[in-house]
Design a protein around this motif. Structure first.
Motif, PDB file in Angstrom:
ATOM      1  N   ASP A   1       0.752  -1.139   0.018  1.00 56.86           N
ATOM      2  CA  ASP A   1      -0.046  -0.201  -0.017  1.00 56.86           C
ATOM      3  C   ASP A   1       0.866   1.327   0.246  1.00 56.86           C
ATOM      4  O   ASP A   1       0.668   2.209  -0.710  1.00 56.86           O
ATOM      5  N   LEU A   2       1.913   1.230   0.831  1.00 56.31           N
ATOM      6  CA  LEU A   2       2.857   2.078   0.703  1.00 56.31           C
ATOM      7  C   LEU A   2       3.531   2.574  -0.432  1.00 56.31           C
ATOM      8  O   LEU A   2       3.678   3.523  -1.039  1.00 56.31           O
ATOM      9  N   SER A   3       3.744   1.753  -1.189  1.00 52.67           N
ATOM     10  CA  SER A   3       4.627   1.760  -2.686  1.00 52.67           C
ATOM     11  C   SER A   3       3.670   2.135  -3.500  1.00 52.67           C
ATOM     12  O   SER A   3       3.823   3.228  -4.185  1.00 52.67           O
ATOM     13  N   HIS A   4       2.390   1.939  -3.616  1.00 53.83           N
ATOM     14  CA  HIS A   4       1.456   2.107  -4.284  1.00 53.83           C
ATOM     15  C   HIS A   4       0.926   3.833  -4.143  1.00 53.83           C
ATOM     16  O   HIS A   4       0.768   4.534  -5.116  1.00 53.83           O
ATOM     17  N   SER A   5       0.918   4.231  -2.934  1.00 59.23           N
ATOM     18  CA  SER A   5       0.781   5.461  -2.527  1.00 59.23           C
ATOM     19  C   SER A   5       1.865   6.565  -2.993  1.00 59.23           C
ATOM     20  O   SER A   5       1.656   7.454  -3.430  1.00 59.23           O
ATOM     21  N   VAL A   6       3.288   5.887  -2.718  1.00 58.81           N
ATOM     22  CA  VAL A   6       4.455   6.786  -3.242  1.00 58.81           C
ATOM     23  C   VAL A   6       4.254   7.116  -4.660  1.00 58.81           C
ATOM     24  O   VAL A   6       4.358   8.211  -5.299  1.00 58.81           O
ATOM     25  N   HIS A   7       4.405   5.826  -5.243  1.00 56.53           N
ATOM     26  CA  HIS A   7       4.393   5.966  -6.907  1.00 56.53           C
ATOM     27  C   HIS A   7       3.188   6.690  -7.531  1.00 56.53           C
ATOM     28  O   HIS A   7       3.242   7.503  -8.629  1.00 56.53           O
ATOM     29  N   ASP A   8       1.918   6.424  -7.039  1.00 55.86           N
ATOM     30  CA  ASP A   8       0.968   6.950  -7.780  1.00 55.86           C
ATOM     31  C   ASP A   8       0.731   8.714  -7.325  1.00 55.86           C
ATOM     32  O   ASP A   8       0.608   9.346  -8.267  1.00 55.86           O
ATOM     33  N   THR A   9       1.086   8.975  -6.178  1.00 61.12           N
ATOM     34  CA  THR A   9       1.087  10.417  -6.006  1.00 61.12           C
ATOM     35  C   THR A   9       2.024  11.183  -6.559  1.00 61.12           C
ATOM     36  O   THR A   9       1.960  12.282  -7.211  1.00 61.12           O
ATOM     37  N   ALA A  10       3.214  10.505  -6.840  1.00 57.22           N
ATOM     38  CA  ALA A  10       4.392  11.301  -7.457  1.00 57.22           C
ATOM     39  C   ALA A  10       4.062  11.215  -9.008  1.00 57.22           C
ATOM     40  O   ALA A  10       4.462  12.206  -9.536  1.00 57.22           O
ATOM     41  N   ALA A  11       3.339  10.388  -9.617  1.00 55.29           N
ATOM     42  CA  ALA A  11       2.882  10.354 -10.972  1.00 55.29           C
ATOM     43  C   ALA A  11       1.882  11.242 -11.204  1.00 55.29           C
ATOM     44  O   ALA A  11       1.174  11.453 -12.566  1.00 55.29           O
ATOM     45  N   GLY A  12       1.173  12.094 -10.036  1.00 57.79           N
ATOM     46  CA  GLY A  12       0.275  13.156 -10.383  1.00 57.79           C
ATOM     47  C   GLY A  12      -1.128  12.534 -10.375  1.00 57.79           C
ATOM     48  O   GLY A  12      -2.160  13.258 -10.786  1.00 57.79           O
ATOM     49  N   ILE A  13      -1.321  11.163 -10.007  1.00 62.40           N
ATOM     50  CA  ILE A  13      -2.730  10.626  -9.989  1.00 62.40           C
ATOM     51  C   ILE A  13      -3.423  11.205  -8.570  1.00 62.40           C
ATOM     52  O   ILE A  13      -2.976  10.807  -7.492  1.00 62.40           O
ATOM     53  N   THR A  14      -4.404  12.000  -8.646  1.00 65.27           N
ATOM     54  CA  THR A  14      -5.077  12.389  -7.931  1.00 65.27           C
ATOM     55  C   THR A  14      -6.090  11.582  -7.029  1.00 65.27           C
ATOM     56  O   THR A  14      -6.830  11.004  -7.610  1.00 65.27           O
TER      57      THR A  14
END
Length: 410
Positions: free
Chosen positions: A85-98
């Motif tokens: 879950d941590l990995s998904h949050s880090v990569h998604d937010t960094a990719a600009g996924i709101t």
């Protein structure tokens, strides 16, 4: 102790599910029958679809089950789920996924961030990671809602959330995620235009480098971070002194790992001077520093430099550690046990270590130093050694793959 690759696929599945997940539970998680799970664990049949479902349910890569790489040190099922879950949050937010979450207020973000750091400094790393993933998504939602020209505060909380994520990943041994998160924290801190946050992120990157055995680069970053925020003592705020003191202390830690006694001594001198100026421990920006921190951390630094006499003398002068965070108190206990082991005070070392392990079993799971201490004590006190070795066995290395060496015990 056998290497991870020495086990069969079935044995590795059994080890990964541990005592927490029964065969029937794993069958429910995967949608497979109990007979299929039993056949896989008995090495009778492991088809690709079965392998993929079991790996996904246990939150590991298929290469771990196949023995091509060892699982992360000390990670249990709930740790692996949290890290995913941590990995998904880090990569998604960094990719600009709101993220599809309600944006909290800046005050609410400040409160949640404090809770995250409190969990971290108590040594509750899994809980801190579980909180930091939604914190990061919430901060991203707040940033998205902020009016143009008013984003700096939200960027600051993004930097804090990324930094907690990086610290948890680094402690869990998930180095790629730690590098990614600390890189995103640096970008967010620059957007926040906050010099203290930028220095803290730089120091955090230095710590990731140190855990990855990139010591010269770690020292360069630690020194640069300290120099960038060196305050004028006459008008420095407690917050500035806290951040600066923690930075020069960490620079001393890295110098000690390189065996540079002069450099380490110079930074220790600055650390003690900063602590004396402060007079007491102060929390700021997710860190804690003061005179007690300066003294207790100096014990570990002298141990690393092989200066056992100095470490024991410091230990004799330290009487109150209640002001420290729980994690710092536990770490000091390990440094004390290591100094006692170096001085061949075998029984005292094992007593100190046992007390720390019993007082903070969850924290101890993510520490490699207990293994190093037990290995150093050897056969000196058989009854105590058996008892403490059993406690250490509940942490790194207990699942059948090698425990970390002293080099990675930082």
């Amino acid at each position: 102790m056998p290497q991870w690759s020495d086990h069969s696929n079935g044995e590795r599945i059994k080890i990964l599910r541990g005592g927490e997940i029964k065969q029937a539970h794993l069958a429910e998680m995967t949608g497979l029958s109990i007979a299929t799970i039993q056949a896989a664990e008995q090495d009778k049949c492991l088809s690709l679809p079965t392998l993929l479902k079991i790996a996904a349910s246990l939150s590991v890569d298929t290469s771990v089950i196949l023995g091509q790489q060892a699982p992360r040190r000390a990670l249990r099922q709930e740790d692996r789920t949290m890290m995913r879950d941590l990995s998904h949050s880090v990569h998604d937010t960094a990719a600009g996924i709101t993220p599809a979450v309600e944006a909290p207020s800046l005050d609410e973000l400040a409160q949640i961030t404090r809770q995250g750091w409190e969990l971290y400094w108590k040594g509750h790393y899994s809980e801190a990671g579980s909180l930091s993933a939604p914190l990061l998504r919430s901060a991203a939602a707040r940033l998205h809602e902020q009016p143009a020209g008013q984003e700096s505060a939200a960027w600051g909380y993004m930097a804090d959330a990324y930094r907690i994520c990086a610290y948890v990943a680094n402690l869990m041994g998930v180095r790629d995620l730690a590098y990614a998160a600390i890189g995103h924290a640096q970008h967010a801190a620059e957007k926040a235009n906050d010099d203290l946050r930028k220095a803290l992120v730089m120091s955090g990157r230095s710590w990731v480098y140190m855990r990855d055995a990139r010591l010269p680069e770690a020292l360069e970053l630690a020194e640069r971070a300290a120099v960038d925020i060196e305050p004028r003592f006459s008008r420095a705020t407690p917050e500035q002194l806290t951040v600066y003191g923690s930075h020069v202390n960490f620079a001393a830690v890295v110098a000690s790992r390189l065996g540079d006694k002069d450099r380490a001594a110079d930074y220790l001198s600055q650390s003690h001077a900063t602590g004396a100026r402060m007079g007491n421990e102060v929390r700021a920006h997710g860190t804690l520093f003061g005179p007690v921190s300066a003294s207790t951390q100096a014990v570990g630094i002298n141990v690393a430099l092989g200066q056992t006499g100095k470490a024991l003398a410091l230990i004799g002068s330290i009487h109150e550690t209640e002001q420290l965070s729980e994690a710092a108190q536990h770490r000091y206990a390990l440094d004390k046990a290591m100094a006692q082991a170096d001085a061949k005070m075998w029984d005292a070392s094992l007593d100190t270590l046992e007390s720390a392990l019993r007082g903070a079993p969850q924290w101890a799971r993510h520490q490699a130093l207990p293994h190093v201490i037990v290995s150093k004590v050897g056969r000196a006190s058989t009854a105590r050694l058996r008892r403490v070795s059993k406690l250490v066995g509940a942490g790194p290395g207990a699942t059948g793959f090698p425990a970390a060496t002293a080099k990675n015990a930082l």
